[in-house]
Structures are given as C-alpha cells and as structure tokens.
Design a protein around this motif. Structure first.
Motif, PDB file in Angstrom:
ATOM      1  N   PHE A 253     -17.310  -1.928 -26.784  1.00  0.00           N
ATOM      2  CA  PHE A 253     -15.899  -1.743 -27.120  1.00  0.00           C
ATOM      3  C   PHE A 253     -15.043  -2.792 -26.435  1.00  0.00           C
ATOM      4  N   LEU A 260     -11.377  -9.821 -30.310  1.00  0.00           N
ATOM      5  CA  LEU A 260     -10.317  -9.778 -31.319  1.00  0.00           C
ATOM      6  C   LEU A 260      -9.019 -10.359 -30.784  1.00  0.00           C
ATOM      7  N   GLN A 266      -4.633  -4.963 -22.588  1.00  0.00           N
ATOM      8  CA  GLN A 266      -4.569  -4.388 -23.940  1.00  0.00           C
ATOM      9  C   GLN A 266      -5.867  -3.669 -24.263  1.00  0.00           C
TER      10      GLN A 266
ATOM     11  N   ASN B 125     -19.780  -1.460 -34.137  1.00  0.00           N
ATOM     12  CA  ASN B 125     -19.105  -0.643 -33.132  1.00  0.00           C
ATOM     13  C   ASN B 125     -17.630  -0.473 -33.444  1.00  0.00           C
ATOM     14  N   PRO B 126     -17.324   0.282 -34.503  1.00  0.00           N
ATOM     15  CA  PRO B 126     -15.910   0.551 -34.762  1.00  0.00           C
ATOM     16  C   PRO B 126     -15.315   1.335 -33.590  1.00  0.00           C
ATOM     17  N   PHE B 127     -14.031   1.176 -33.379  1.00  0.00           N
ATOM     18  CA  PHE B 127     -13.366   1.974 -32.349  1.00  0.00           C
ATOM     19  C   PHE B 127     -13.245   3.406 -32.858  1.00  0.00           C
ATOM     20  N   PRO B 128     -13.176   4.362 -31.924  1.00  0.00           N
ATOM     21  CA  PRO B 128     -13.007   5.746 -32.370  1.00  0.00           C
ATOM     22  C   PRO B 128     -11.591   5.992 -32.879  1.00  0.00           C
ATOM     23  N   LYS B 129     -11.231   5.291 -33.932  1.00  0.00           N
ATOM     24  CA  LYS B 129      -9.912   5.446 -34.532  1.00  0.00           C
ATOM     25  C   LYS B 129     -10.104   5.497 -36.039  1.00  0.00           C
ATOM     26  N   TYR B 137      -6.319  -3.567 -35.821  1.00  0.00           N
ATOM     27  CA  TYR B 137      -6.326  -3.631 -34.356  1.00  0.00           C
ATOM     28  C   TYR B 137      -5.837  -4.981 -33.835  1.00  0.00           C
ATOM     29  N   ALA B 138      -6.438  -6.050 -34.354  1.00  0.00           N
ATOM     30  CA  ALA B 138      -6.100  -7.375 -33.837  1.00  0.00           C
ATOM     31  C   ALA B 138      -4.639  -7.721 -34.131  1.00  0.00           C
ATOM     32  N   ARG B 140      -2.149  -5.522 -34.379  1.00  0.00           N
ATOM     33  CA  ARG B 140      -1.316  -4.756 -33.441  1.00  0.00           C
ATOM     34  C   ARG B 140      -1.338  -5.428 -32.065  1.00  0.00           C
ATOM     35  N   ILE B 141      -2.519  -5.873 -31.662  1.00  0.00           N
ATOM     36  CA  ILE B 141      -2.656  -6.572 -30.393  1.00  0.00           C
ATOM     37  C   ILE B 141      -1.732  -7.796 -30.376  1.00  0.00           C
ATOM     38  N   ASN B 174     -11.431   8.975 -39.847  1.00  0.00           N
ATOM     39  CA  ASN B 174     -12.075   8.347 -38.707  1.00  0.00           C
ATOM     40  C   ASN B 174     -13.196   7.423 -39.166  1.00  0.00           C
ATOM     41  N   PHE B 176     -15.841   6.691 -37.852  1.00  0.00           N
ATOM     42  CA  PHE B 176     -17.204   7.141 -37.574  1.00  0.00           C
ATOM     43  C   PHE B 176     -17.800   7.922 -38.736  1.00  0.00           C
ATOM     44  N   ARG B 190     -12.414  -6.027 -39.706  1.00  0.00           N
ATOM     45  CA  ARG B 190     -11.609  -6.036 -38.485  1.00  0.00           C
ATOM     46  C   ARG B 190     -11.519  -7.457 -37.924  1.00  0.00           C
ATOM     47  N   ALA B 191     -12.631  -8.176 -38.015  1.00  0.00           N
ATOM     48  CA  ALA B 191     -12.638  -9.528 -37.462  1.00  0.00           C
ATOM     49  C   ALA B 191     -11.857 -10.508 -38.337  1.00  0.00           C
TER      50      ALA B 191
END
Ligand SMILES: Nc1ncnc2c1ncn2[C@@H]1O[C@H](COP(=O)(O)OP(=O)(O)OP(=O)(O)O)[C@@H](O)[C@H]1O
Ligand SMILES: [Mg+2]
Lengths: 381, 281
Positions: A253, A260, A266, B125-129, B137-138, B140-141, B174, B176, B190-191
């Motif tokens: 993770f 990313l 963060q 490995n997706p995030f638990p979201k 994700y990226a 928002r980051i 989710n 998962f 995601r990437a």
C-alpha cells in the motif's frame, strides 16, 4: 537406508500405524491437564470477583419497584449519611438536612444517631469526574501515542537511538503508577505553563508576551492535570499497540501510494492510517479502560475525596470541566473502603460504586468492539 | 565475473559523463524516452546493477527478461526512484535520463517524477476504498478537487484499462469485490489516471489466471497508444506476445537489447540464446 523398519522395536507390530509404547501419551495427558487447570483457575477467580461485585452491588443500584433503578444513587452527589434509630428500633436513613427534620419529629423518641461520611446521596460526582478524566485523557493519549508511533515506524530510520527510544517507552510501562502521580504533581500541577495577566507568586518563572504573561505556575489540581498524567500512564500501551497496527499495514500500500506521486505524509494520512485505525482504537480503548481505573496518578493531580459541586458549577463555568478538580470513581471507592470506619452503610456505597464502575468499563469494551466492527465494514479487508 | 557485454543494438549513448544536451527533446525518440547510462546500483554493500546502458523508445512496449535475481525489478524501480525507500540503496555511477533530465539530480521532485512515470505492481493491491476512489487517488493527491474533472479522469482511466463496462454501474462499490484480473486492471487504471508518459509494470500478470492474463496482455498492447510501457516478465511467451523490444539481463548486467523478434529469433549473445532455450529457467 530407507528400507521399512519395524515401527515398534521390541514388540509385535500388528499394523504400521500402531502407537509406540512409550510414556509420551501419559506425558501429553498430564501437560494438557495442567494447562486446563491453569485456565479454569483463572476463570474461577474472574467468576468469583464478578459474582461478588454483582451480588453486593446490584441491590444498591437496582430496586424492586419501578423504575427498578436507584436513580438517587446515579443522579445525586455524595453526602454524609445520617442513620437515626428511634426507641422502637425503627431506622431512618437520611441526608444531613433530613436528619434535622426527623430529629425534630421524633423529639425524645430518638435512641441514637450515626453519621457515615460520603456514603449517602449518590455518586454522580465521581461518575462525571471519571468520565471527564477519561475523555480528556483519551484525546491526549491518542494524539501523543499515535503521533509517536507514526514517527517511530514510518519516519525514523532504524538504528540504535530508535531502539533506545522504544526500550525507554517499554520501560515506562513498568513504572509504578504512584510515580506517575508524583510526576504529574511536579509537572502539570505545579509547573506547567499557563497564560495569565497576573502570574502567581509561586510561579517558577514567567515570560512576558506583551499582552499577557506565560507563567510556569502549573495548572493546579484539575481535570487537565489528571488527564495528562493518566495519558502518560497508558502511553506505552498505546504506542506499542499503534506501532503494531501500523506494521500490519501491507508494505504494498505504501509503495503503491508513493508510486502514484503521494508524499510520505499523504500516504500515511490517506492509506496507512485508515487501514490501521480500527486496530489502534481497539487496543487503545483497553488501555483507556485501565486509565479509568487508576487511582494513584489522579490522587495528587485531579481528584478530591469529596466535593459538593459538579465541575461546571464552579466560578469558571463550562470550562470548569477542564480547570476544576473532581471526584473520581476509583478514588471514591478507595476513600469509602479504606479511609472511613467500615459499616454496612459504607459497604453498600462501596459496592454500588464498584458495580457502576464495572458497568462503565464494560461499556467501553463493547464500544471498542462495535467501533472496530463498523470501521472494518467500511474498509473491508 | 561476466565481461561487460558489447553494446546492444543501436542507439546506446556513451555511458555517464555524457553532456546532457545530447538528449534534447529535439531528437525524434526523445519524447517519453528513458535512457539509462552506465548505471551501477547497490543495495548497501551488495551491487545489483553493473554498468547498465539502455535506450527505451517512446510508445513501445519494452520487456525486461532474465533469470530470477538478475536485477530486472531493481532496474525498473530505478525509473521512478521507488528504490529510494530502501535504506542503503544507492546509485554509485551513471544516470537515468527521462525526458532529457537525469532523474537522480538533486533538484528532481520525486512526487512530480512519479506522476509522469506510473507503476503497476506484481500483486494487485487496490486500496480498501471504492473503485472510484482508487482510480482518482493520484488526482486527489495532486490536489484536484473538482468533481467533473475527477469523474472525467475516472471514466477515461477505466476505459483505458478496459474496465469501464464492467464497473460503470458500481463505481462506489468497494474495490475488493472485483476479481483478481479486474483488480489488476483497476491498478492499471489507477496508474494511468494522472496520464503519465511512462508506465512501469513489474510482472503484472504473475498473480493472474491465464484468461485474466490474456486480457491484461491485450490491454498492454493497447496502452502504447498513449504510453511508453516497460514490463518485467518471467514469462517468455508473454514477452513475445506483448513486447516490441526485449532486454535480456543476467547477474545485474544488460546482456542484449533488441527487437523482440531478434531476441527470440536470432539472439546475438550466447547467454541470451541459452536462456531463451531454457537452460537457465
Ligand atoms: N531490498 C533489497 N535489499 C538487498 N538486496 C536486494 C533487495 N532487493 C533485491 N535485492 C537483490 O538484488 C538482486 C536483484 O534483485 P531483483 O529483485 O531486481 O531481481 P529480479 O530480476 O526482479 O528477480 P525476480 O525475477 O525474482 O523478481 C538480487 O540478488 C536480490 O537479492
Ligand atoms: Mg522482480
């Protein structure tokens, strides 16, 4: 080499899976019984303690008539109990004010009057005090504990120094709680900084800030001092547990998040912490239940044996919940059990308080389990 | 110790000390290109890469193959500096130049770099979201807050990853709940959501079943429309199927780098040939 060997040397082997004739089995059996006996004796002890408290405490807290709960006991402040006996042997239990009325009514018919300190009224003061101490302690301990756990496991590079820090934190867990009490007295009660226009004369020193002074005169005996002291008592538990939970977050993770384009913070804030939080909270709440039961650390820093006002009823108004001294359940129990002459009346108050305290701690445990379930459901893994 | 390999096919620039101006965006292959020049990489005292020289062309799939432990992952992870995380890991010599800039220069911001050089890992490995939150994700980051922008990026990324049709009705569910292959495609989405130039993939299919693998491979060949793809794989059939160019590595050295057909059809180096014929694996 690997030719079939007779499985039981010296005996007829009816089949290849025959048990070898040794004492191993007896030995196994014995070990198992010893372990079982150990477990059962723990269970027995726990059962006895709970049974004792419930048998003695339930009659105080619950009543046989509606509303079945002794509301006075839960909603009134502690006071001195007056027990008056008249010449017919009839017994009146009453408050200090009530005793005058009854004495006047009885006139010459009174045989005796006993007073038992702290054992009348209810225990609202101690309940409120403990609740405040625990809440503030929880905020302080969680903040400091999680912050240091994050630093130790996510930022600090591994080395001798960090190992030393860890060892020191672990050793903190072995310090007697009365020492924490004295530490709290020295640091928070007597020398912590406050902002004030008129520094106290016992202030260690004060720094003029222009509009006011920062005076190192301590926070006095109050909820804040007690909660900070308690926080330090349970910090080792929280730091260790939090570190463990952070370690349990898969490295993947962190790597993914960094890959990313996330910064380290963060990554921690958005990925690591949400994942670790349920575990951190569950293990912390057990530590916090311990804080609720500590007596020595609050004896010098926050708790009074007796107080006839709730914290927000003082001069400081609402903020009294931080700045006033309070009564606390464990200290109240100690006072009634060990500091006043024993009688059936003091024993009643004592077990009532113990029972209520037990219920509170139980509620904490249940909350932690529910909270964990809820968070787990949110971040299924 | 194996002798330093002869220079691979063609556009290898001379190692190190090379004046950076040689790779200006003016050259035709400069856009999105990665050039590795005389790279020596160490894990603490253990050297993992020896004088690696490599020019990865834009909008092509380049595969890194070689026996286990030869340094494929290490090399790949040098391209987005994710190795920085590992204590003691460092480069003692050489450069990795991406878009004309040595990414190991002190003034390179790794978060900016990683926005342009995305990575997909071996274990999905997706995030638990939720699926949606995973994809954006990226963004928002990076501070993107506007919902239309996020929605648009999410849809685009999922379409690129060939996952849109399967997930468009359950973006809030989710991640998962997806199958293994879907999760890996989600990781690709995601990437690519921040639209990087380069996409690094470290054995992206090794945790997938054959059918999911085929789907991901199909996707990888599609990805070259927008991205330069570098993929590490153990599976030589896979390299043959997806890669335009293939680099063979052995014990920390780059042995041979050429068109996939050349590597598998007429390898110039004996080691390559032996490996291809299955002596090492
Ligand atoms: N974090 C690390 N610390 C120290 N040595 C490492 C580390 N990671 C890898 N190595 C070593 O570096 C060498 C190259 O490893 P690398 O992971 O790059 O190999 P690989 O070609 O990806 O192998 P595989 O095909 O098994 O994934 C190996 O000898 C490995 O033991
Ligand atoms: Mg690898």
């Amino acid at each position: 080499m690997h030719a079939p060997v007779d499985p039981s040397p010296g005996g007829a082997a009816p089949h290849p899976f025959a048990k070898p004739k040794t004492h191993r089995e007896t030995y196994e059996f014995l070990i198992r019984q010893v372990l079982r006996a150990g477990t059962y004796s723990v269970l027995l002890a726990v059962g006895l303690i709970f049974a004792h408290i419930i048998i003695k405490g339930v009659p105080v807290v619950f009543t046989t008539k509606a509303p079945f709960i002794n509301t006075n006991f839960l909603t009134k402040l502690p006071e001195t109990l007056h027990v008056i006996e008249d010449k017919q042997g009839k017994i009146y239990e009453t408050s200090p004010q009530g005793s005058d009325v009854i004495k006047k009514e009885l006139g010459g018919n009174m045989r005796s009057e006993k007073t038992i300190s702290y054992s009348g009224g209810g225990i609202l003061g101690p309940i409120v005090g403990t609740a405040l101490l625990v809440l503030v302690c929880m905020v302080v301990a969680l903040f400091l504990g999680i912050a240091s756990a994050i630093y130790l496991s996510e930022y600090a590079s591994h080395g001798k120094f960090i190992e030393g820090v860890r060892l020191a934190i672990l050793n903190l867990a072995g310090v007697p709680s009365v020492v924490f009490g004295l530490f709290g007295l020295g640091i928070f009660v007597l020398s912590a900084p406050v902002l004030t226009d008129t520094p106290h004369e016992r202030s260690l020193f004060s720094i003029p800030l222009g509009f006011t002074y920062m005076s190192f005169q301590g926070w006095d005996t109050c909820v804040l001092s007690g909660a900070f002291t308690l926080a330090f008592v349970i910090l080792p538990v929280i730091i260790t547990a939090s570190e463990e939970c952070l370690r349990a977050v898969p490295q993947g993770f962190r790597e993914t998040s960094l890959a990313l384009g996330a910064t380290r913070w963060q990554t921690i804030w958005r990925t690591v912490l949400p994942f670790a939080m349920p575990g951190i909270l569950t293990s912390s709440i057990l530590g916090i239940a311990r804080a609720a039961g500590e007596t020595a650390p609050i004896m010098f820093t926050a708790a009074l044996a007796f107080k006839d006002k709730l914290p927000w009823q003082g001069d400081s108004g609402f903020f009294g919940i931080f700045t006033q001294s309070v009564q606390a359940l464990p200290y109240h129990i100690y006072t009634i059990a060990a500091r006043i002459p024993q009688s059936e009346y003091s024993e009643r108050a004592q077990y009532g308080s113990v029972f209520v305290f037990l219920v509170l701690v139980l509620m904490f445990a249940i909350t932690s389990v529910l909270l964990r379930r809820k968070l787990r459901a949110k971040y299924q893994w | 110790m194996v002798a330093a390999p002869p220079a691979p096919k063609k556009p290898v620039s001379k190692p190190a000390h090379h004046e950076p101006s040689a790779v200006t965006p003016a050259t035709p292959t400069a856009e999105g290109v990665i050039s590795v020049r005389g790279l020596d990489f160490h894990y603490g005292t253990k050297q993992a890469l020896f004088d690696v020289n490599l020019e990865i062309p834009a909008r092509k799939v380049t595969a890194l193959i070689g026996p286990s432990g030869c340094g494929k992952s290490t090399l790949l992870r040098c391209f987005n500096r994710i190795n920085d995380r590992i204590a003691g890991a460092h480069i003692s010599k050489g450069q990795v130049v991406i878009k004309g800039k040595n990414i190991y220069d002190d003034d390179v911001d790794t978060t900016q770099l990683r926005r342009q050089v995305g990575m997909v890992f071996q274990k999905y490995n997706p995030f638990p979201k939720s699926i949606y939150e995973n994809v954006v994700y990226a963004l928002r980051i990076a501070g993107v807050k506007k919902k239309p922008v996020l929605d648009e990026a999410c849809e685009h990324a999922l379409k690129v990853a060939a996952l849109w049709d399967e997930t468009k009705d359950r973006l809030k569910a989710n991640a998962f709940g997806l199958s293994g292959g879907q999760m890996q495609r989600l990781c690709i989405a995601r990437a690519v959501a921040v639209r990087p130039d380069v996409l690094l993939m470290d054995e992206p299919c090794s945790a997938l079943d054959p059918i999911a693998t085929l789907k991901v491979e199909e996707l990888i060949t599609q990805l070259t429309k927008e991205f330069t793809v570098v993929i590490v794989t153990h599976n030589m059939q896979q390299a043959r199927r997806v890669a335009d160019l293939t680099a063979f590595m052995f014990m920390g050295q780059l042995i041979e780098f050429a068109d996939t057909t050349t590597i598998f059809g007429a390898p110039q180096q004996k080691k390559t040939e032996e490996y291809i014929r299955g002596i090492f694996s």
